[in-house]
Design an enzyme around this catalytic site. Structure first.
Site, PDB file in Angstrom:
ATOM      1  N   ASP A 523       4.686   5.531   3.699  1.00 39.04           N
ATOM      2  CA  ASP A 523       3.888   4.493   4.352  1.00 39.04           C
ATOM      3  C   ASP A 523       4.469   4.219   5.742  1.00 39.04           C
ATOM      4  O   ASP A 523       5.539   4.718   6.098  1.00 39.04           O
ATOM      5  CB  ASP A 523       3.930   3.232   3.494  1.00 39.04           C
ATOM      6  CG  ASP A 523       2.875   2.201   3.859  1.00 39.04           C
ATOM      7  OD1 ASP A 523       2.024   2.493   4.718  1.00 39.04           O
ATOM      8  OD2 ASP A 523       2.910   1.101   3.278  1.00 39.04           O
ATOM      9  N   ASP A 599      -4.838  -0.919   4.862  1.00 39.77           N
ATOM     10  CA  ASP A 599      -4.799  -2.321   4.444  1.00 39.77           C
ATOM     11  C   ASP A 599      -6.169  -2.979   4.553  1.00 39.77           C
ATOM     12  O   ASP A 599      -6.445  -3.776   5.468  1.00 39.77           O
ATOM     13  CB  ASP A 599      -3.777  -3.083   5.291  1.00 39.77           C
ATOM     14  CG  ASP A 599      -2.363  -2.565   5.073  1.00 39.77           C
ATOM     15  OD1 ASP A 599      -2.132  -1.879   4.060  1.00 39.77           O
ATOM     16  OD2 ASP A 599      -1.494  -2.849   5.918  1.00 39.77           O
TER      17      ASP A 599
END
Length: 736
Positions: A523, A599
């Site tokens: 990530d 997100d």
């Protein structure tokens, strides 16, 4: 739609989209607009005109598979080198670079599987105005003055480069010319002023330096951007260039910024706009009832793409002579420009959608057949608290008779946010925890990000520092940025030595507490830098080989995942297939990992947008892709959460994930009716696993994505060309 000769199933995913107003929370002021980007303004201000670039027709060198020539800018005399190369599988490559640069230009070769195989090319005609070359059933016409390339399939013009005269190639040059001995200060001042063209003069404040939000970007080699326009002749629709939270058919940018390709950490992102997100894949597909065409702009620097609406008033004036009598031919005009690098364009001539997918796969590769467990259901949260929490979640799946295959641990499983470690009190027996899952045939995934905590007692940081493995700042010291651990170093994955070292850290004797059933999630690898300009690394940071970060930004995350993938292969001596998830991607990332859309938010609009976003990623190679079920931020209603499961069950990557400030939302925490519907959706997913596995095997061989636009199976059905909310799963299932 004509279906009389085809049989397929139709699945209706009934999603009730909310009609109440929706407020986004992204802080747009953190990210540049075109008006705030020096090179974007310069390229966008270029007027449609007769191009100042011309081919020196006497310069051509002709070889069996390529021709080489010289392009000259009539305004400043700068000479460029042109290579035009015929490739196997019905492709053409042309590359434009400086003939005598003061420094090399980065070419992003890591994006390609290997050097493309060349094919035979022959000169069909040549005179003082143009040269015509043939390759397979195609031909390319290189016009001398002004320079233009027209690409034909047979006698049908499909693509024209620089037809609108928007080509711009900014050559490297120092800001000062140096001070000859014995000359005075007044003369020295004159010597320090570089020669600027009329176009550059109005933008001279941003050529060697520019500032954004208090961050100053120095450019010691001056402006280095490149750009070119491409007209897709006979096409009304273009697709691709992910990642953007936008509709599947790309829209005109006449009244907005261009589509931006610059990997960024953008949480709670806005919908229906061309803002940059986490991935940047500079690949576009044009489709019509008769042809499909691909254009791959191989450049790892920040890139913007303008798109103009289709026109029924004929093609642009500079190529009208080639299509006389075709006043109703539609067209899509595009304009591509990058901050640095070179013009390296691959034209994929199809002619069918599946041919273009195969051609792109021959350049950048395909997704290796994923391990079967990775196609099942994944359960994640930031963060499961401790080993007892993991055990209880795992047990609850069994108690509620809900199948799943993978449990994920986010950031807080680590000791003080140091990757390759475990929090010693909450996760004191990681091997036992993992073995408890594997005893039931399940796996675990843990987070490993690129920022390394600057702590002298942390072995990863100490080794990286001692070996000089970090990216450097403009002063050639180790770059220090701020991310989850606080003060952090960022590994220079452009270095093969660094990538090999990173890969070695996944060995079981290096990653203490890991097993062969533990997989990896990379990530924040855009890279995300909380205190950096646009939440990322400064462009004038330095990588191995002297490259600036501006040259390699969009490929950084891919190089990290490449290294992680190698580490997983090495740790099992090639006996196991890796599973890696990445947030950042570039062309070629599909060879190493899956991706998700970042997100997102627990809102109906974000559920709806997951379909075109995953379709765009799939079309551009990232076939193992999906969106966080339920939305990462905020709390979905039970109805939204259930509908998201139903939709995601028929998308390639099937994972529920949520922010640590959201309410827990494991399937059994909802009332009985919703729990049963979620269980049913997950079970349907598992009933499809043999089909998914077959589709991914097909994808590995051909590049054709499992989740695909309807026109890929029914290329003549015009009604499907504008769709963003319907798609095919293979050739047998249709979803709306």
């Amino acid at each position: 739609m004509a279906t009389s000769k085809r049989h397929f199933h139709i699945f209706y995913i009934l999603i009730l989209f909310a009609i109440q107003p929706f407020t986004e929370c992204v802080d747009r002021s953190l990210f540049k607009t075109c008006e705030q980007s020096g090179f974007c303004k310069r390229h966008r201000s270029t007027e449609r005109r007769q191009s100042p670039y011309y081919l020196e027709m006497s310069s051509f060198k002709i070889y069996p598979t390529r021709i080489e020539g010289v392009i000259i800018n009539s305004q400043n005399g700068v000479m460029l080198k042109l290579d035009l190369i015929a490739l196997k599988n019905n492709m053409l490559n042309f590359k434009i670079s400086e003939l005598n640069p003061i420094r090399p230009r980065y070419e992003a070769r890591e994006s390609l599987v290997s050097d493309p195989e060349e094919s035979s090319l022959e000169v069909l005609s040549q005179d003082s105005e143009k040269i015509v070359v043939g390759f397979g059933p195609n031909k390319a016409v290189l016009n001398g003055s002004p320079f233009r390339i027209d690409v034909y399939s047979g006698d049908l013009l499909l693509l024209s480069a620089n037809a609108r005269g928007l080509m711009k190639f900014e050559h490297y040059r120092p800001k000062t010319k140096g001070k000859p001995e014995g000359e005075g200060e007044e003369q020295n001042e004159m010597q320090q002023q570089p020669t600027l063209s009329q176009d550059e003069e109005q933008f001279k404040e941003t050529l060697w330096e520019e500032t954004f939000k208090g961050h100053t970007d120095t450019k010691p080699n001056g402006p280095a951007s490149v750009g070119m326009d491409f007209s897709f002749v006979g096409f009304e629709h273009v697709y691709g260039i992910p990642e953007h939270a936008d509709e599947f058919p790309l829209r005109t940018t006449k009244a907005s910024d261009p589509y931006r390709l610059f990997n960024l950490d953008v949480f709670e992102y806005e919908l229906n706009n061309p803002m940059a997100l986490y991935a940047s894949i500079p690949f576009m597909v044009a489709h019509s009832e008769t042809n499909t065409l691909g254009l791959f702009w191989l450049n790892a620097a920040e890139t913007w793409v303008d798109i103009e609406a289709p026109s029924n008033q004929g093609v642009v004036s500079s190529i009208v002579d080639f299509v006389k009598g075709s006043s109703q031919i539609p067209q899509r005009d595009t304009h591509w420009f990058s901050e640095s690098g070179l013009i390296n364009v691959f034209v994929l001539l199809g002619p069918t959608p599946k041919d273009v997918m195969f051609q792109y796969s021959k350049l950048t590769g395909t997704t290796p057949l994923p391990p079967l467990f990775s196609l099942g259901y994944h359960q994640s949260r930031w963060n499961y608290r401790d080993q007892d929490d993991v055990r209880q979640v795992d047990t609850a799946f069994d108690e509620n008779d809900i199948p799943y295959d993978v449990l994920w641990l986010d950031l807080d499983h680590t000791h003080d946010r140091k990757y390759f470690t475990w929090e010693p009190f909450k996760f004191s027996d990681p091997i036992g925890m993992i073995n408890n899952l594997t005893a039931k045939g399940r796996k675990m995934v843990t987070l490993v990000d690129p920022h390394i905590k600057r702590d002298s007692g942390y072995y990863i940081h100490k080794e990286a520092t001692d070996k000089g493995f970090y990216v450097k700042n403009r002063d050639n010291n180790d770059y220090d940025g701020w991310c989850w651990p606080g003060s952090s170093g960022y590994l220079d994955f452009l270095s093969q030595e660094v990538r090999d070292w990173w890969a070695s850290k996944f060995a079981l004797d290096q990653y203490q507490g890991s097993t062969l059933a533990l997989y990896t999630w990379n990530d924040m690898n855009e890279p995300s830098v909380f205190n950096g300009p646009e939440v990322t690394m400064e462009r004038d940071c330095r990588h191995v080989g002297g490259w600036e970060h501006r040259d390699v930004h969009n490929i950084y995350g891919m190089l990290m995942v490449m290294s992680t993938y190698k580490g997983h292969v090495m740790r099992s001596n090639g006996a196991q297939r890796p599973f890696i998830l990445t947030r950042s991607a570039f062309a070629g990332s599909q060879r190493f990992g899956a991706i998700w859309t970042g997100d997102n938010i627990a809102e109906w609009d974000h559920l709806q947008m997951s379909v075109p976003m995953v379709l765009s990623l799939s079309l551009c190679g990232m076939s193992h892709s999906g969106a966080d079920i339920g939305g990462f931020f905020r709390n979905p209603s039970p109805e939204l959460n259930m509908r998201w499961y139903q939709a995601a069950a028929f998308q390639p990557f099937f994972r529920a994930h949520s922010h640590h400030e959201t309410r827990r939302r494991e399937p059994w925490l909802f009332d009985e009716n919703y729990k049963n519907l979620i269980r049913e959706a997950i079970r349907i997913r598992y009933s499809f696993l043999p089909y998914w596995y077959t589709l991914f095997y097909e994808n590995e061989l051909t590049g054709i994505p499992p989740m695909r636009p309807i026109w890929m199976e029914f290329p003549t059905e015009r009604a499907t060309f504008d769709l963003s909310d319907e798609y095919m799963l293979g050739k047998a299932f249709f979803f709306l």
